[in-house]
Design a protein around this motif. Structure first.
Motif, PDB file in Angstrom:
ATOM      1  N   LEU A 350      63.786  28.842 -15.561  1.00 33.65           N
ATOM      2  CA  LEU A 350      65.029  29.334 -14.971  1.00 33.65           C
ATOM      3  C   LEU A 350      65.285  28.716 -13.599  1.00 33.65           C
ATOM      4  N   GLY A 351      64.219  28.363 -12.888  1.00 37.67           N
ATOM      5  CA  GLY A 351      64.397  27.682 -11.612  1.00 37.67           C
ATOM      6  C   GLY A 351      65.026  26.317 -11.808  1.00 37.67           C
ATOM      7  N   GLN A 352      64.569  25.618 -12.851  1.00 34.69           N
ATOM      8  CA  GLN A 352      65.129  24.299 -13.147  1.00 34.69           C
ATOM      9  C   GLN A 352      66.585  24.421 -13.570  1.00 34.69           C
ATOM     10  N   GLU A 353      66.902  25.450 -14.349  1.00 37.92           N
ATOM     11  CA  GLU A 353      68.278  25.665 -14.780  1.00 37.92           C
ATOM     12  C   GLU A 353      69.175  25.945 -13.578  1.00 37.92           C
ATOM     13  N   THR A 354      68.678  26.748 -12.651  1.00 42.52           N
ATOM     14  CA  THR A 354      69.446  27.038 -11.443  1.00 42.52           C
ATOM     15  C   THR A 354      69.667  25.769 -10.624  1.00 42.52           C
ATOM     16  N   ALA A 355      68.590  24.972 -10.480  1.00 45.26           N
ATOM     17  CA  ALA A 355      68.693  23.738  -9.693  1.00 45.26           C
ATOM     18  C   ALA A 355      69.665  22.752 -10.337  1.00 45.26           C
ATOM     19  N   SER A 356      69.692  22.704 -11.684  1.00 49.21           N
ATOM     20  CA  SER A 356      70.573  21.760 -12.380  1.00 49.21           C
ATOM     21  C   SER A 356      72.046  22.082 -12.138  1.00 49.21           C
ATOM     22  N   GLU A 357      72.300  23.323 -11.747  1.00 51.68           N
ATOM     23  CA  GLU A 357      73.667  23.733 -11.424  1.00 51.68           C
ATOM     24  C   GLU A 357      73.985  23.557  -9.948  1.00 51.68           C
ATOM     25  N   GLY A 358      73.024  22.943  -9.218  1.00 54.11           N
ATOM     26  CA  GLY A 358      73.240  22.696  -7.802  1.00 54.11           C
ATOM     27  C   GLY A 358      73.131  23.938  -6.940  1.00 54.11           C
ATOM     28  N   ARG A 359      72.319  24.911  -7.406  1.00 52.02           N
ATOM     29  CA  ARG A 359      72.223  26.175  -6.679  1.00 52.02           C
ATOM     30  C   ARG A 359      70.767  26.493  -6.353  1.00 52.02           C
ATOM     31  N   PHE A 360      70.588  27.395  -5.386  1.00 49.46           N
ATOM     32  CA  PHE A 360      69.303  28.019  -5.136  1.00 49.46           C
ATOM     33  C   PHE A 360      69.400  29.449  -5.650  1.00 49.46           C
ATOM     34  N   GLY A 361      68.297  29.982  -6.157  1.00 45.02           N
ATOM     35  CA  GLY A 361      68.340  31.363  -6.631  1.00 45.02           C
ATOM     36  C   GLY A 361      67.094  31.718  -7.411  1.00 45.02           C
ATOM     37  N   TYR A 362      67.296  32.508  -8.452  1.00 39.41           N
ATOM     38  CA  TYR A 362      66.178  33.019  -9.237  1.00 39.41           C
ATOM     39  C   TYR A 362      65.379  31.874  -9.848  1.00 39.41           C
ATOM     40  N   ALA A 363      64.062  31.899  -9.674  1.00 39.18           N
ATOM     41  CA  ALA A 363      63.191  30.856 -10.220  1.00 39.18           C
ATOM     42  C   ALA A 363      62.007  31.522 -10.898  1.00 39.18           C
ATOM     43  N   SER A 364      61.842  31.230 -12.174  1.00 37.73           N
ATOM     44  CA  SER A 364      60.731  31.789 -12.924  1.00 37.73           C
ATOM     45  C   SER A 364      60.625  31.035 -14.239  1.00 37.73           C
ATOM     46  N   ARG A 365      59.418  30.833 -14.710  1.00 31.73           N
ATOM     47  CA  ARG A 365      59.191  30.191 -16.009  1.00 31.73           C
ATOM     48  C   ARG A 365      58.991  31.306 -17.028  1.00 31.73           C
ATOM     49  N   HIS A 366      59.794  31.322 -18.084  1.00 29.70           N
ATOM     50  CA  HIS A 366      59.714  32.371 -19.096  1.00 29.70           C
ATOM     51  C   HIS A 366      59.256  31.767 -20.419  1.00 29.70           C
ATOM     52  N   LEU A 367      58.135  32.231 -20.918  1.00 27.30           N
ATOM     53  CA  LEU A 367      57.601  31.783 -22.208  1.00 27.30           C
ATOM     54  C   LEU A 367      57.638  32.939 -23.199  1.00 27.30           C
ATOM     55  N   GLN A 368      58.165  32.698 -24.388  1.00 27.23           N
ATOM     56  CA  GLN A 368      58.042  33.658 -25.483  1.00 27.23           C
ATOM     57  C   GLN A 368      56.868  33.189 -26.324  1.00 27.23           C
ATOM     58  N   VAL A 369      55.825  34.008 -26.426  1.00 26.76           N
ATOM     59  CA  VAL A 369      54.606  33.584 -27.108  1.00 26.76           C
ATOM     60  C   VAL A 369      54.210  34.595 -28.176  1.00 26.76           C
ATOM     61  N   SER A 370      53.420  34.132 -29.135  1.00 28.24           N
ATOM     62  CA  SER A 370      52.868  35.027 -30.148  1.00 28.24           C
ATOM     63  C   SER A 370      51.455  34.588 -30.475  1.00 28.24           C
ATOM     64  N   ARG A 371      50.729  35.489 -31.130  1.00 26.62           N
ATOM     65  CA  ARG A 371      49.347  35.202 -31.531  1.00 26.62           C
ATOM     66  C   ARG A 371      49.250  35.321 -33.039  1.00 26.62           C
ATOM     67  N   GLU A 372      49.142  34.185 -33.720  1.00 26.33           N
ATOM     68  CA  GLU A 372      48.967  34.150 -35.167  1.00 26.33           C
ATOM     69  C   GLU A 372      49.967  35.055 -35.879  1.00 26.33           C
ATOM     70  N   GLY A 373      51.238  34.927 -35.498  1.00 31.76           N
ATOM     71  CA  GLY A 373      52.279  35.692 -36.168  1.00 31.76           C
ATOM     72  C   GLY A 373      52.349  37.150 -35.762  1.00 31.76           C
ATOM     73  N   GLY A 374      51.551  37.560 -34.756  1.00 31.07           N
ATOM     74  CA  GLY A 374      51.556  38.942 -34.306  1.00 31.07           C
ATOM     75  C   GLY A 374      52.735  39.238 -33.405  1.00 31.07           C
ATOM     76  N   PRO A 375      52.698  40.381 -32.705  1.00 31.12           N
ATOM     77  CA  PRO A 375      53.802  40.760 -31.821  1.00 31.12           C
ATOM     78  C   PRO A 375      54.087  39.694 -30.763  1.00 31.12           C
ATOM     79  N   VAL A 376      55.351  39.540 -30.453  1.00 29.04           N
ATOM     80  CA  VAL A 376      55.780  38.549 -29.463  1.00 29.04           C
ATOM     81  C   VAL A 376      55.685  39.153 -28.068  1.00 29.04           C
ATOM     82  N   ALA A 377      55.354  38.322 -27.093  1.00 32.17           N
ATOM     83  CA  ALA A 377      55.339  38.757 -25.695  1.00 32.17           C
ATOM     84  C   ALA A 377      56.121  37.753 -24.859  1.00 32.17           C
TER      85      ALA A 377
END
Length: 554
Positions: A350-377
């Motif tokens: 999200l930090g890269q997305e914000t920067a690509s728009e020429g702005r400063f603001g919210y920066a965080s890397r968000h990963l959607q992950v799972s374990r062998e088809g189990g619940p997503v986190a």
């Protein structure tokens, strides 16, 4: 230029000795007035500036009552739909003193303000009878009404919590102004039920005003129970969308306790992965989304339409893990190592997305992950400075603490702060890079026992290309050394001299820069083999160490 249309809410008391809540929204849905009054004349005077021109007034009180006993047809019809949500209407009839002779206070107010009461009317100044409880069920996707009114068996704490929850819901539809924020502060700090009572009618009035706006803006999405001739109630339609939300919330309430355990497992696994990789981090925390938070998010709308067609499938942060690192370079390292151990379904910087728009603001890397088809986190990875900015900005905006007249200035200041923190993150990275390979003061190699601080300084010189490790990891591995007969730094140096560090690194094939403690960990494993594996301090990772040992010697 057409005149401003106002949307007015009146939580009308049936008698003039009780409080009546008033609220007014402008055409953009912003709150422009909120108050509590008693008499008809006070109602007229308070609303006069807003009903002189185009207006829709939502009144929470019977306007038309013709039946001598029992309930109006409107109440019976509404109850069939909403009784299961505990949002049924009380019976109204002319046998009650408040409606004797068919004269209602609601109709009296409409005549006083010269408002048309016909719900089918297209006139620009009109009133409709509304009812907040079923409206909140539909608008906020509630499985049952919030219990904020004073009744037997309800405690002050439960009522206050329910009213604060309702206000939080309302703030998703109506941006809070300073008066509203003061009202919420009064509710949060209320010490008596009477104090809550003085606030609840005003909150209900805002709901009434929003229903008036809703009926005006989306007439096809409201239901009118009953008739103009014998009494009616207008409320947002209980649609299939709401059924989807309600069923999703009920199912989430069923599975949420299990997700608490899943969140704890993810925290343990992510911590283990990062520790094994030797990546430095500040904290790893996690949680399962509360039922209340899930219900609020599931009921979120965009332009009046549900944001989630299938909340259980589409709300991806039911299980959340947050990793806080020290510098930005570690964010990428954490994302890479997690990607090597877990299945990554989505990766957004999200930090890269914000920067690509020429702005400063919210920066965080968000990963959607799972374990062998189990619940997503959802795993959020950010630096400690990014975390501080995000938490402060969310807290201020979520609580509505930014006065409307200062909103643009605060936006500028938040942007400035984000830019300064990004610069600080870059400088911290530079400092760490320059410290790598730097000189360190002489350490007493003959001192008895090796302290964590001494070990950290020693390893910084021994592995000058390594990343820093967590402070507690230096203490942990220092505690293992005496069990190996290593009590001084000189003795440790003799052990490490027997290990070919380049060969170990080649065999381990590090995919990410390991920390100094991980480098020492592997060196001790290479030097002592099975003896190191079975140390009491390693009992939690015997299988992992044996797999590593096999990799070294295979």
């Amino acid at each position: 230029m057409h005149p401003q249309t106002h949307f007015v809410g009146v939580d009308l008391a049936w008698g003039q000795k009780q409080r009546t809540g008033l609220a007014v929204l402008d055409e953009d849905g912003h709150l422009v007035h909120i108050s509590s009054v008693h008499t008809d004349d006070e109602i007229r005077d308070a609303l006069a500036p807003y009903v002189a021109g185009p207006c829709v007034v939502g009144i929470d009180a019977p306007l038309i009552v013709t039946n001598a006993t029992g309930s109006r047809a409107a109440e019976q019809e509404l109850n069939k739909d909403f009784q299961r949500f505990q949002a049924g209407a009380h019976p109204s009839n002319t046998g009650k003193p408040e409606f004797a002779g068919g004269v209602t206070r609601g109709a009296t107010i409409c005549r006083l303000l010269r408002l048309d009461m016909d719900p089918r009317s297209g006139r620009e100044r009109r009133a409709i009878e509304v009812y907040p409880h079923p409206a909140t069920v539909v608008l906020f996707g509630l499985s049952k009404t919030l219990k904020y009114k004073s009744k037997a068996g309800r405690t002050l704490d439960s009522m206050r919590s329910a009213l604060v929850t309702l206000m939080q819901h309302v703030e998703q539809l109506v941006p809070p102004d300073p008066t509203w924020r003061e009202l919420r502060s009064q509710v949060e700090n209320a010490t008596t039920k009477a104090e809550l009572g003085r606030a609840e009618d005003q909150v209900d009035a805002v709901v009434c005003a929003y229903v008036a706006l809703f009926a005006h803006r989306w007439p096809a999405r409201v239901t009118t129970y009953g008739t103009f001739e014998n009494g009616y109630i207008v409320t947002p339609t209980l649609s299939d969308d709401h059924g989807v939300i309600r069923r999703a919330v009920e199912e989430y309430e069923r599975i949420q306790p299990g997700l608490v355990a899943v969140a704890a497992e993810y925290v343990a696994q992510v911590t283990s992965i990062l520790d094994e990789a030797g990546i430095n981090y500040l904290t790893v925390t996690g949680r399962a989304k509360s039922v209340e938070s899930f219900a609020t998010k599931a009921a979120r709308t965009v332009d009046g339409l549900p944001a989630y067609a299938d909340p259980l499938a589409e709300i991806g942060d039911q299980v959340g893990v947050r990793v806080i690192t020290y510098v930005r370079a570690d964010v990428a390292a954490v994302a890479e190592v997690l990607g090597s151990q877990l299945r990554v379904l989505d990766d957004r910087d999200l930090g890269q997305e914000t920067a690509s728009e020429g702005r400063f603001g919210y920066a965080s890397r968000h990963l959607q992950v799972s374990r062998e088809g189990g619940p997503v986190a959802q795993v959020q990875v950010r630096t400690v400075l990014q975390h501080a900015w995000a938490e402060f900005e969310h807290d201020i905006r979520y609580k509505g603490a930014v006065p409307a007249e200062h909103a643009r200035d605060f936006d500028r200041r938040f942007t400035l702060a984000a830019g300064l923190l990004e610069l600080a993150d870059q400088e911290f990275t530079t400092i760490r890079e320059r410290l790598r390979g730097g000189s360190f003061e002489e350490i007493d190699g003959d001192a008895e026992r090796i302290s964590p601080r001494e070990l950290a300084a020693y390893l910084a010189g021994q592995y000058d290309d390594a990343e820093w490790s967590r402070t507690d990891h230096y203490a942990w591995i220092a505690s293992l050394l005496p069990d190996l007969g290593v009590d001084t730094l000189d003795e440790l140096g003799e052990v490490l001299a027997r290990v070919d560090a380049d060969t170990v690194a080649a065999r381990m094939d590090y995919r990410y820069p390991p920390g100094a403690v991980r480098r020492l960990d592997d060196a001790l494993l290479a030097a002592f083999g099975e003896r190191y594996v079975v140390l009491p301090g390693n009992e939690h990772r015997v299988a992992l160490l044996r797999a590593r040992l096999e990799k070294m010697t295979g």
